[in-house]
Motif scaffolding. Structure first.
Motif, PDB file in Angstrom:
ATOM      1  N   GLY A 405     -17.488  22.955  56.099  1.00  0.00           N
ATOM      2  CA  GLY A 405     -16.183  23.617  56.180  1.00  0.00           C
ATOM      3  C   GLY A 405     -15.539  23.490  57.548  1.00  0.00           C
ATOM      4  O   GLY A 405     -14.378  23.814  57.738  1.00  0.00           O
ATOM      5  N   VAL A 424     -15.049  20.909  49.122  1.00  0.00           N
ATOM      6  CA  VAL A 424     -16.370  21.277  49.655  1.00  0.00           C
ATOM      7  C   VAL A 424     -17.450  20.604  48.820  1.00  0.00           C
ATOM      8  O   VAL A 424     -17.527  20.793  47.601  1.00  0.00           O
ATOM      9  CB  VAL A 424     -16.559  22.808  49.654  1.00  0.00           C
ATOM     10  CG1 VAL A 424     -17.919  23.177  50.235  1.00  0.00           C
ATOM     11  CG2 VAL A 424     -15.445  23.475  50.450  1.00  0.00           C
ATOM     12  N   GLN A 442     -19.103  28.350  51.840  1.00  0.00           N
ATOM     13  CA  GLN A 442     -18.160  27.575  52.651  1.00  0.00           C
ATOM     14  C   GLN A 442     -16.788  27.497  51.984  1.00  0.00           C
ATOM     15  O   GLN A 442     -15.756  27.571  52.665  1.00  0.00           O
ATOM     16  CB  GLN A 442     -18.704  26.161  52.901  1.00  0.00           C
ATOM     17  CG  GLN A 442     -19.898  26.098  53.841  1.00  0.00           C
ATOM     18  CD  GLN A 442     -21.210  26.550  53.194  1.00  0.00           C
ATOM     19  OE1 GLN A 442     -21.284  26.826  51.992  1.00  0.00           O
ATOM     20  NE2 GLN A 442     -22.264  26.633  53.996  1.00  0.00           N
ATOM     21  N   SER A 446     -13.093  29.780  53.352  1.00  0.00           N
ATOM     22  CA  SER A 446     -11.821  29.192  53.786  1.00  0.00           C
ATOM     23  C   SER A 446     -10.632  29.882  53.124  1.00  0.00           C
ATOM     24  O   SER A 446      -9.480  29.576  53.413  1.00  0.00           O
ATOM     25  CB  SER A 446     -11.798  27.687  53.510  1.00  0.00           C
ATOM     26  OG  SER A 446     -11.967  27.445  52.145  1.00  0.00           O
ATOM     27  N   PRO A 454      -9.549  25.731  48.957  1.00  0.00           N
ATOM     28  CA  PRO A 454     -10.809  25.042  48.662  1.00  0.00           C
ATOM     29  C   PRO A 454     -10.979  24.689  47.190  1.00  0.00           C
ATOM     30  O   PRO A 454     -10.442  25.346  46.301  1.00  0.00           O
ATOM     31  CB  PRO A 454     -11.857  26.074  49.074  1.00  0.00           C
ATOM     32  CG  PRO A 454     -11.186  27.391  48.827  1.00  0.00           C
ATOM     33  CD  PRO A 454      -9.727  27.181  49.085  1.00  0.00           C
TER      34      PRO A 454
END
Length: 512
Positions: A405, A424, A442, A446, A454
């Protein structure tokens, strides 16, 4: 028109919205509407309610995520050294201006108009004659007739006698007490907080820990050390909540240790003179931006707790928070006990979206590059180049492949004017007993960063392509963009990925 509709469906704004879930916003139906309106992080506030209550809410959130197919992160907000008025009977307490009231640590006594028990033994040692004390309903908006200002008149043993400055009625269960610019000698992470984290937090793999009343970098280090004892919680990000003058004094060292900052403007507004709040907000957000760490602002549309529209001042305040560089806005009372949780999220999203259109990205980009200086790190250079290229070719989106990330966060640091789809790539790990995939944390983490959106890739696709021709994962990302309406024929797309040992930024033009 269809494209604009889809764009709005994908994200109402680049700035993220954190919603506090509570009595008015905990059903599957309302949470689903909140997600559709633009909420991307759900905040669970342990200052009130027990773990069972919050678990029910979280189960409803999971059901809403499943039905809306929208990712949402979970934030646990600790209680911290919060001073509270203990009113066991929960009867309304009427306080008259210019009369006296005694604050006592004896919690067995009953709360009356002349006597208020508090949950802190050291108050008499912390205050002196002339100090200002504020008592307000939890998540007070400031417009209630339930907030009272006191001035310390006398200290007698453990008791503190105060003059009441304005008439008010304390009605309801939870009232918090704030003493202006006084050090409260209580741990930042209390035993109750530790118990909640090690049970509810661990059970639910929380994405963020909001550390209330962070006053020193040591507070963050201590919390991280505690989290590291619990397997998966090593990945939990710690957001330091700056609530008083002590936290502001040590802001730089706290920022170095924390993963992000929450500016708790309600409590800051009590600790600071009102005319100073805006200045600290701008300075703090600027420092977060330059460090590439999320800056989150609270208390923006208080009047929407009871009204369908914000005031002009509040609407301007939201826009200014965006123009100052905030990553996200936290809604507290507005969604927790407010009458219009969904409308509040929608309204804030629309204001953020308008402010983003006039955000001076060019000036910000130059400032950030100058601040970072030379020589730039390899990653920083790639990230800033990707953003510069995307702006020059008027790309509709930046697609970034990442496993940790970090690459996507660095791109977001340079505040591109177009959305960043952060793909990701899950990584397979083993402890010799079982296989586990990382990537979920991760992706969700975000969801609090401005402009980052993401998506979880298929684990069979590597984050690092062996050759530039491995395009299958890019196709998945582009299909996602097309489905969301942010990618259309003949658009230019900037792609940031690793090919072998090299980081590559490439510009592609879509065909029909």
């Amino acid at each position: 028109m269809l494209l604009r509709c889809n764009l709005q469906c994908f994200f109402p704004a680049m700035t993220k919205i954190v919603g506090t879930l509570g009595p008015k916003s905990r059903s599957v139906d309302v949470i689903s509407q909140c997600l559709e309106a633009g909420m991307s992080v759900a905040r669970f506030d342990f200052s009130w309610g027990d773990p069972e209550y919050h678990q029910e809410t979280l189960e409803n959130l999971k059901a809403a995520i499943k039905s809306t197919k929208k990712l949402c992160a979970v934030m646990l907000d600790t209680v911290g050294p919060e001073l509270q008025v203990v009113n066991k009977t929960e009867h309304p307490i009427s306080l008259q201006a210019d009369t006296l009231v005694v604050l006592t640590p004896d919690q067995d006594k009953e709360a009356t108009s002349n006597l208020l028990p508090v949950n802190f033994n050291g108050l008499s040692k912390a205050v002196k004659k002339g100090d200002t004390i504020f008592i307000g309903q939890y998540l007070f908006t400031g417009s209630e007739t339930t907030s009272v200002w006191l001035e310390v008149k006398d200290v007698d043993g453990d008791d503190v006698t105060c003059v009441i400055k304005n008439s008010a009625t304390l009605a309801g269960s939870l009232y918090t007490l704030h003493v202006s610019q006084i050090r409260i000698d209580l741990p930042t992470l209390t035993d109750k907080d530790k118990e909640v984290i090690s049970t509810w937090g661990l059970q639910n793999n929380i994405d963020f820990l909001s550390l209330s009343y962070t006053r020193h970098a040591e507070d963050v280090r201590h919390a991280r050390e505690f989290l590291s004892k619990f397997g998966d919680l090593k990945q939990t990000q710690i957001f330091a909540k700056i609530e008083n003058i002590e936290g502001l004094t040590h802001f730089d060292e706290i920022l170095r240790e924390a993963d992000g900052i929450i500016l708790s403007r309600g409590n800051l507004g009590i600790d600071l003179p009102p005319e100073k709040v805006f200045l600290f907000q701008k300075a703090a957000i600027y420092k977060c931006n330059m460090a590439g760490k999320p800056a989150v602002v609270t208390r923006v549309v208080d009047t929407m707790t009871d009204n369908l529209r914000p005031t002009r001042a509040e609407a301007t305040d939201v826009a200014n928070a965006v123009l100052d560089g905030s990553d996200a806005i936290v809604l507290g009372a507005e969604t927790l006990r407010g009458l219009y949780p969904v409308e509040t999220i929608s309204t804030v999203g629309k204001i953020c979206s308008e402010a983003e259109k006039v955000y001076n990205q060019d000036l910000y980009f130059k400032k950030t590059v100058r601040y970072v200086g030379e020589p730039m790190s390899h990653m920083e250079s790639i990230a800033s180049s990707a953003v510069r290229a995307a702006i020059k070719v008027k790309a509709s989106v930046i697609i970034c492949f990442t496993s940790s990330g970090r690459a996507a966060r660095l791109i977001a640091k340079y505040r591109p004017t177009m959305p960043v789809i952060s793909v990701v790539i899950p990584q397979l790990k083993t402890n010799q007993l079982r296989w586990t995939f990382t990537g979920g944390f991760q992706a969700r983490q975000s969801l609090i960063i401005r402009g980052l959106f993401p998506m979880l890739a298929d684990p069979r696709h590597p984050a690092e392509s062996k050759s530039a021709t491995n395009e299958s994962i890019l196709k998945v990302a582009l299909d996602h963009g097309k489905a969301c309406g942010i990618v259309k024929p003949h658009d230019r797309i900037v792609v940031c990925q690793k090919v072998g040992d090299s980081s590559v930024v490439k510009i592609i033009e879509l065909e029909d």
